[in-house]
Scaffold this motif. Structure first.
Motif, PDB file in Angstrom:
ATOM      1  N   LYS A  69       0.835  -1.202   0.000  1.00  0.00           N
ATOM      2  CA  LYS A  69       0.000   0.000   0.000  1.00  0.00           C
ATOM      3  C   LYS A  69       0.871   1.254   0.000  1.00  0.00           C
ATOM      4  O   LYS A  69       0.554   2.260  -0.642  1.00  0.00           O
ATOM      5  CB  LYS A  69      -0.904  -0.023   1.222  1.00  0.00           C
ATOM      6  N   HIS A 155     -14.004  -5.317  17.379  1.00  0.00           N
ATOM      7  CA  HIS A 155     -13.873  -6.335  16.343  1.00  0.00           C
ATOM      8  C   HIS A 155     -13.982  -7.692  17.027  1.00  0.00           C
ATOM      9  O   HIS A 155     -13.113  -8.069  17.805  1.00  0.00           O
ATOM     10  CB  HIS A 155     -12.534  -6.202  15.618  1.00  0.00           C
ATOM     11  N   PHE A 300      -7.727  -6.038  -0.784  1.00  0.00           N
ATOM     12  CA  PHE A 300      -8.250  -4.956   0.066  1.00  0.00           C
ATOM     13  C   PHE A 300      -7.880  -3.559  -0.416  1.00  0.00           C
ATOM     14  O   PHE A 300      -8.432  -2.573   0.063  1.00  0.00           O
ATOM     15  CB  PHE A 300      -7.789  -5.158   1.509  1.00  0.00           C
ATOM     16  N   ASP A 302      -6.642   0.100  -1.005  1.00  0.00           N
ATOM     17  CA  ASP A 302      -6.280   1.169  -0.077  1.00  0.00           C
ATOM     18  C   ASP A 302      -6.903   0.992   1.303  1.00  0.00           C
ATOM     19  O   ASP A 302      -6.569   1.732   2.228  1.00  0.00           O
ATOM     20  CB  ASP A 302      -6.689   2.531  -0.656  1.00  0.00           C
ATOM     21  N   ALA A 303      -7.804   0.013   1.437  1.00  0.00           N
ATOM     22  CA  ALA A 303      -8.389  -0.287   2.753  1.00  0.00           C
ATOM     23  C   ALA A 303      -7.522  -1.266   3.544  1.00  0.00           C
ATOM     24  O   ALA A 303      -7.875  -1.640   4.667  1.00  0.00           O
ATOM     25  CB  ALA A 303      -9.795  -0.863   2.586  1.00  0.00           C
ATOM     26  N   THR A 304      -6.388  -1.691   2.980  1.00  0.00           N
ATOM     27  CA  THR A 304      -5.497  -2.628   3.668  1.00  0.00           C
ATOM     28  C   THR A 304      -5.003  -2.025   4.976  1.00  0.00           C
ATOM     29  O   THR A 304      -4.460  -0.915   5.009  1.00  0.00           O
ATOM     30  CB  THR A 304      -4.285  -2.975   2.780  1.00  0.00           C
ATOM     31  N   LEU A 305      -5.184  -2.761   6.070  1.00  0.00           N
ATOM     32  CA  LEU A 305      -4.758  -2.305   7.384  1.00  0.00           C
ATOM     33  C   LEU A 305      -3.334  -2.766   7.673  1.00  0.00           C
ATOM     34  O   LEU A 305      -2.779  -3.634   6.989  1.00  0.00           O
ATOM     35  CB  LEU A 305      -5.705  -2.844   8.461  1.00  0.00           C
ATOM     36  N   ASN A 311      -8.498  -7.190   8.437  1.00  0.00           N
ATOM     37  CA  ASN A 311      -9.387  -7.005   7.294  1.00  0.00           C
ATOM     38  C   ASN A 311     -10.348  -8.184   7.105  1.00  0.00           C
ATOM     39  O   ASN A 311     -11.332  -8.083   6.384  1.00  0.00           O
ATOM     40  CB  ASN A 311      -8.585  -6.826   5.996  1.00  0.00           C
ATOM     41  N   GLU A 460      -0.662   6.762   6.001  1.00  0.00           N
ATOM     42  CA  GLU A 460      -1.874   7.357   5.442  1.00  0.00           C
ATOM     43  C   GLU A 460      -1.520   8.326   4.315  1.00  0.00           C
ATOM     44  O   GLU A 460      -0.520   8.999   4.386  1.00  0.00           O
ATOM     45  CB  GLU A 460      -2.653   8.089   6.540  1.00  0.00           C
TER      46      GLU A 460
END
Length: 460
Positions: A69, A155, A300, A302-305, A311, A460
């Motif tokens: 990412k 979570h 995933f 850009d939502a990859t954590l 995820n 970010e």
């Protein structure tokens, strides 16, 4: 270059002065030589590859999709492959100078090159790195099985999802049971080769995680629900350029296995095979790393954590998605449980060497062995219970202790060149290695510290 034998002659008596210099193996080649009754004929090539691969593939794999990412696919894959070659070069240098110094441990060759202070520095770095890594493993296991709360959002863990919220699937109780039932028995084994079966299972569980991730990604690619990922990093100013270096500690940590190389080599049935063991393990792990980074980031985007396992608590948008989520998480938790004793093994040996440098070998003193084992397991357990956040600490560990163990110390030993065996090419490579390691990790520490104080993610 050929790496020579690191083992002492089979019938040579172990002298106290040799132990102080780190020139004897931390475990005897055969137990009957020291009054034991169990004969050990040497570890196999396959068992050694499994043990070294298990040392390499740990929690760091969960952060690798996030490196994609930050770097983009092209630079990300290139960096994973480059770091594998760099790790192989540093291990080759470490073993070559170990042969010249007749040292059979990492501490031995460091002590021979830089004296007692060098050996102590290495031992402290291994303690910091391995304790931090094992606490990370335990926290991830607790998060996955019992759930975690982040930014006010809970979570649910796997056990919560299956059985609901109960006292017996709470974080503390789950980690206590895992420690007593899994970690403690495996940590009590005195030979690293005794872990070859669990290491093989561990590698298999990591492959299960990889296969399912690849399968899910391919299904979503066919469905057209995955967009084209970024190929290169998004650099718009100096700050975004410096943020690229925050992934370096993760990449460094991903290949750290140097503290176990000598232990595995000392137990090999034919220790001329160590070069092949190292190359096979690094090739296997680099392949796994590239695939999980590629397909994890594809899945995933850009939502990859930072921890890609996180995820897998959401709807994947495919049939049986919740079942696959659970299989992915449980398989990797199983992998981490079986990696634990491999990382714990050198931690115990180095703490013993630091506290009791002139004592008899640890394997021969059951009381000392038990006290150190219980003390370390207890420390790691309470660390996992009371430390709330792992990833910033994980990056700091990778930028300090891990980079020293994997690159700076082997390069420094080569530049020191006590035996005059380093070529000019070796020394140039080592100087470049030290400069790159120091620069990139200082930038990573600065960027992470800035992000921590500003309460933002450095990627970010």
């Amino acid at each position: 270059m050929t790496i020579g034998s690191l083992k002492p002659p089979k019938h040579k008596k172990v002298r106290k002065s040799d132990r102080l210099d780190g020139k004897v193996p931390l475990l005897p080649t055969k137990q009957e030589e020291h009054g034991g009754c169990e004969e050990f004929d040497g570890a196999s090539f396959t068992g050694a590859v499994f043990n070294l691969s298990t040392t390499i593939v740990g929690a760091g794999i969960m952060a690798l999709p996030a490196t994609m990412k930050a770097l983009g696919l092209v630079l990300g894959i290139a960096m994973i492959i480059f770091m594998a070659f760099l790790a192989e070069a540093s291990i080759e240098l470490l073993l070559r100078f170990s042969r010249a110094a007749k040292a059979t441990s990492y501490g031995g060759v460091m002590g021979e090159a830089f004296g007692k202070c060098g050996k102590i520095c290495l031992q402290i770095c291994i303690l910091v790195n391995n304790i931090g890594v094992l606490i990370v493993y335990m926290i991830i296991i607790g998060d996955v099985l019992s759930g975690t709360t982040s930014s006010g959002i809970h979570h649910a863990g796997v056990l919560e999802g299956w059985f609901g919220v109960h006292w017996w699937n709470g974080r503390g109780f789950v980690l206590l049971v895992t420690t007593l039932v899994v970690f403690a028995p495996l940590a009590c084994l005195k030979r690293i080769d005794s872990l070859k079966i669990t290491s093989g299972i561990s590698v298999g569980l990591a492959v299960v995680f990889l296969v399912i991730t690849v399968g899910i990604t391919l299904i979503k690619l066919i469905n057209g629900s995955i967009s084209m990922p970024r190929l290169l990093p998004n650099v718009t100013d100096l700050t975004s350029f410096l943020n690229i270096f925050t992934v370096v500690p993760v990449l460094v940590t991903a290949y750290i296995c140097h503290y176990n190389v000598h232990s595995i080599d000392n137990e090999l049935e034919d220790n001329t095979q160590i070069k092949g063991v190292v190359r096979s393990s690094l090739a296997l792990c680099a392949t796994v790393y590239v695939m999980i980074s590629l397909f994890g980031f594809l899945l995933f985007g850009d939502a990859t954590l930072d921890d890609v396992l996180a995820n897998f608590d959401a709807d994947l948008g495919i049939p049986y998605g919740s079942v696959l989520n659970d299989v992915v998480r449980v398989s990797y938790v199983g992998h981490l449980m079986l990696v634990f004793p491999i990382v714990f093994y050198p931690l115990r040996l180095n703490l013993d060497g630091l506290l009791f440098p002139s004592a008899m070998p640890l394997v021969l003193d059951n009381l000392r062995f038990a006290l150190i084992t219980v003390g370390l397991v207890t420390l790691i357990f309470f660390g996992a219970i009371f430390i709330p956040s792992i990833w910033v600490a994980f990056q700091f560990t990778g930028a300090t202790a891990a980079v020293c163990i994997g690159f700076i110390f082997p390069a420094a030993i080569t530049v020191r060149d006590r035996h005059g065996i380093a070529t000019n090419k070796d020394k140039i490579l080592c100087i470049i290695m030290i400069v790159l390691a120091l620069f990139s990790n200082l930038v990573a520490i600065y960027s992470d510290a800035y992000a921590l104080f500003k309460n933002v993610s450095p990627r970010e």
